[in-house]
Enzyme design. Sequence first.
Site, PDB file in Angstrom:
ATOM      1  N   PRO A 115     -35.265  26.384 -18.571  1.00  0.00           N
ATOM      2  CA  PRO A 115     -34.847  26.686 -19.623  1.00  0.00           C
ATOM      3  C   PRO A 115     -35.050  28.035 -20.265  1.00  0.00           C
ATOM      4  O   PRO A 115     -36.021  28.620 -19.875  1.00  0.00           O
ATOM      5  CB  PRO A 115     -35.331  25.772 -20.752  1.00  0.00           C
ATOM      6  CG  PRO A 115     -35.852  24.588 -19.883  1.00  0.00           C
ATOM      7  CD  PRO A 115     -36.169  25.111 -18.500  1.00  0.00           C
TER       8      PRO A 115
ATOM      9  N   ALA B 114     -31.503  34.428 -13.754  1.00  0.00           N
ATOM     10  CA  ALA B 114     -31.545  35.385 -12.562  1.00  0.00           C
ATOM     11  C   ALA B 114     -30.155  36.136 -12.225  1.00  0.00           C
ATOM     12  O   ALA B 114     -29.198  35.678 -12.449  1.00  0.00           O
ATOM     13  CB  ALA B 114     -32.236  34.618 -11.622  1.00  0.00           C
TER      14      ALA B 114
ATOM     15  N   CYS C  92     -28.293  52.828  -2.842  1.00  0.00           N
ATOM     16  CA  CYS C  92     -27.582  53.159  -1.761  1.00  0.00           C
ATOM     17  C   CYS C  92     -27.485  54.607  -1.293  1.00  0.00           C
ATOM     18  O   CYS C  92     -26.949  55.196  -0.383  1.00  0.00           O
ATOM     19  CB  CYS C  92     -25.916  52.976  -2.070  1.00  0.00           C
ATOM     20  SG  CYS C  92     -25.789  50.982  -2.412  1.00  0.00           S
TER      21      CYS C  92
END
Length: 565
Positions: free
Chosen positions: A276, A280, A42
């Site tokens: 498995p 994420a 940012c």
Amino acid sequence: MKVVIIGGVAGGATAAARIRRLDEKAQIIVFEKSGYISYANCGLPYYIGGVITDKEELTLQTPESFWKRFQIEMRVKHEVTRINPEKQTVEVKNLNTGDIFEESYDKLLISTGAKPVWPDLPGTEIDNLFTLRTVEDTFKIREFVEKNHPRSVVLAGGGYIGLELAENLRELGMDVTIVQRPKQLMNPLDSDMAAFVHGKMRSHGVKLMLGHTVAGFEKGEKGTRVLLKDEQPLEADMVILAIGVSPDSHLAREAGLELGIKGSIVVNDRMETSAPNIYAAGDVVEVKHYITGEKALISLAGPANKQGRIAADNICGGDSHYPGSQGSSVIKVFDMTVASTGINERTAQKSGIDYDKVYLSPANHASYYPGGKLMTMKVIFEKGSYKLLGAQIAGYDGVDKRIDVLAAAMYAGITALQLKELDLAYAPPYSSAKDPVNMAGFMIENIAEGRLKQFFTEDVEGLPRDGSVILLDTRTPWEYSRGHIEGFINIPVDELRDRLSELDKNKKVYIICQSGLRSYIAYRILTQEGYDCRNFSGGFRLYETVTDDREAAGEALPCGMEICR
């Protein structure tokens, strides 16, 4: 336990540090394709604009500092090229040497983020065409600016990055034009609130070409020619594509993981994928919208960091759950602040929610304390339940405080009616005894109890001008003379009690003023005298600065005087 993390920014770096705090013995390896980790995405536009002067300030951690403090291997310039879920390995390419090797894992976290949308258009190979995602991208843009001293730039896209770049490049003295297909900037806002952003950008010399489509690029005599569909081309010394981002999920797709919206990775509330031992987090995943419960893509730093922490907890045997994203955001637009949380009116309509809304334009602090400025708030809530759905605010000081209060209230399940009960800090330099958030609650309570009926900007054009209703403007004669809506007669609120005989009780009365306050006082006077009234939510002001065709025509907008100038 051996943990491999793909991506060393936001979610990935947060997860790595959290895993170490939870498990001192775990082996943690992070592969990052760029040359930097844990950098401040940012802050990149502000380095280009020279607000942040030291490039080292962009990097919160380095591979060396991460190893020294956490004993975590941060391998930059290493690109993961394949995930093998059956073997529990990843294939990695060392970008410095070209060597390819395989790394095993017990647990894998994918935190590859989002990538800029690169349009399939002719001419995108031109040298002075840029995107902004990584620190390297930032250095390329700044180096080009410092070396070539460009005088003009075209930005394709008007989202957060596009606006921040526009401001910073304009402050460098460049001629800035934003082109985009949608007819408003900042998609999280409704068009009525985006009008404040348009006005502010134009007042600082930024040219807006909204509702226009970029068709391609070609080299011009002095720079790059931006080709537009059905319009004359633009020419600029440099072009930056800020059209948007999409999940960088090709590794997950090739590994056979379940994908969702725009190719994002589907995860459960534990951040587990369909395979498995693979998790994420961040801009690459599909999330549940906290307000609607619907699937969503919300690319913001706050959610990415929270998701990384939750994934780390569960990798280490915990049981943490992500409740969903609310989409709370804030942006600086020159000297103005614009913020939103939850859903906007457009989304509520698409979701089939029966909603209502209020506008108000309070001062950021006590009116008698010097330096007060107006902010305009839009609060959306569900009819019947009074569940808070969303809020948008445009103003100056204090905007970030109010949006955070509203965001917290929404998350906690506080209803729109309960806003009036919040016990918020007050001192004249910071607020009023009745804080703007409380004021929104008071207004909604008046609606709930039948003390207030409203009409809105979108209703004005359809109001009869044949005398069958009374259209009443309660501002002063001076304000009225400077601009008013066709068909509205002027009776100042302070004269209203003495001029009731001029108004026919058999006709509905639609009342307007500059901020909604005087018209509400008039509304209360008239309803208690037996009139059937509607109050315009927000207020009317004739724009002095031409911002677009709608605003140039002096249309009624929910706004406060200072913001509209």
